[in-house]
Structures are given as structure tokens and as C-alpha cells.
Scaffold this active site. Sequence first.
Site, short mmCIF file in Angstrom:
data_model
loop_
_atom_site.label_atom_id
_atom_site.label_comp_id
_atom_site.label_asym_id
_atom_site.label_seq_id
_atom_site.Cartn_x
_atom_site.Cartn_y
_atom_site.Cartn_z
N SER A 71 -21.76 -12.60 -55.24
CA SER A 71 -23.01 -12.30 -54.17
C SER A 71 -24.03 -13.13 -54.98
O SER A 71 -25.20 -13.09 -54.45
CB SER A 71 -23.25 -10.99 -54.62
N TYR A 104 -23.32 -20.81 -52.41
CA TYR A 104 -23.09 -19.26 -51.92
C TYR A 104 -23.04 -19.41 -50.38
O TYR A 104 -22.43 -18.72 -49.71
CB TYR A 104 -23.84 -18.53 -52.77
#
Length: 275
Positions: free
Chosen positions: A76, A142
Site C-alpha cells: 500500500s 507504487y
Amino acid sequence: MRILVTGGAGKVATSLRSRLVADGRVLRLFDLVRPPEIEGADALAEEVVLGSLTDPDAVAAACQGVDAIVHLGGQSKEADADEVLRANALGTHHLLEAARRQGITRFVLASSSHAAGFHPRDVATYPAGLPADLPPRPDTLYGWSKAAVESLASLYADRFGLDLICVRIGLWFPTPPQNRGLATWLSPDDGARMVEACLSAPSPGFRIIWGVSRNTRRWWSLAEGEALGYFPKDDAEVFAAERLAEFGEPDFDVDPDLNRVGAWWCDWPLGQRMG
């Protein structure tokens, strides 16, 4: 109805669990560790399956007997390329492949606003807010992994007919953090409304929506979510006085942390972990 929730021990899944209670519904929580106990847990119809998204056999076992998937698991935060691709892209591939093989057609996928992080606020071009299906413009590795996951979801929708909704989530917190949250906050209650809409929308095919509440200062479109039946009710403006007293009046037109979708992540060194 049995719903597989990946990342079942994470903060988002934990906030969702009590909000997704419904007659005849079972939540199967899949994660590396056992989910925390929550208030009223005895009343919840839940199953826990431990395993990793990077293990295709564990993923296939977790999908057995499942009717829908809410995919919240993975890495995350920013990390190196190997980790974000392994945890997010490869892990999502294992999950999509298991869904395809087992006939699970409804799939809600947690993407991120960071898949489109370098898009600037542009009220002149988009007076109703930036559309949810903006082309990927990731701000980090990410964000790149989330853009990859969105394209993978599109492939499985087109090739295999899965119904896949990718949610470009903003700031999913109990209260909006800092001034940026006045625009990009997603309240836990609206998060649950959003997931319910994604689970119940008839034959959505492939969609991308913003995961955001009905914030007065919002600059992301709600139209794509409303087309699926997601009508958020909460507004970060109720926290504005408190945030402005702490951080000052935000200038969303000038401050680069506030006028790009990805905020300060656009300036974060690639691959460096955020605390």
C-alpha cells in the site's frame, strides 16, 4: 453470498467489516495475519483464511465458494519495483486468474489516485471535476503498479467477461488528514456505500471510478460512481474549521502538494519507502 476480502487485516478492511453486514452475507478475510477483533465481531458472519497473494495455490483456495471479490490487499506504499510488482501486479494476476477459473465474475479492485498522480487540478477543462478514467499518469512505482493492475483488470474484463470496477481511492480515513483531505477524503461510511454499489451494479463491465466523498472542495468527478449507484453523503467541509486552524487556508491553485492528484508523492524519490 460469500465475499472474499483481500487485505482483510488492513485498516480499510477493518473499517468495512461491520459496515458490510447483511442477511445471508459471509465475509471471507484473506491476509498474511489474522484480522484484529472489532466491536460487535460476534455478530459478524466471517471466515478467516491466511495466505499470501503471491502464492497462487493459496489464492485459489481462498476463492473457493466465493461469489464476489473485494481486492484491498497488496503493498500500500511506495517500495522498490520488485516489491510493488510482486505484491500488487503479480498478486492481482493470481487473484484474477483464480476468479476466472472458478467463475467469479464480480470484482471490486482497490486502485489508487496515485495511478493518475501527475494529473493537475484543471477546473477550466473539467468544471465538474477530473474524470475518473483519466489516462494513467503514475507518480511513483507504487502508482505505476496500480496503473498496471488497472490495465490487467481491463484485459480480464474484455477477454473473459468479468465485471471489474477499479476504484482510484483518495484518502480513506475516519477524518480528512491535513488540508488535502478537504478535497480528496473518502469517509468510511461512503467507502462502504461505494463498495455496496460496486457489488450490486448490474453488468458494469470494466469501470474506473474515484473513491471520494461528496466534499465541497472536491475536484474529482462523481459522475462515474453515480452511474454505478454510488451516491456519497459525507463532506469533509464539516472538518474545515479544525483543519484551517491547524494548517492555514489552502491554496489549491498554487500549492503543488494540493493541485496535483498525487500531491507530495509526485516529488518522492522513486522506490524510497514512505514512513
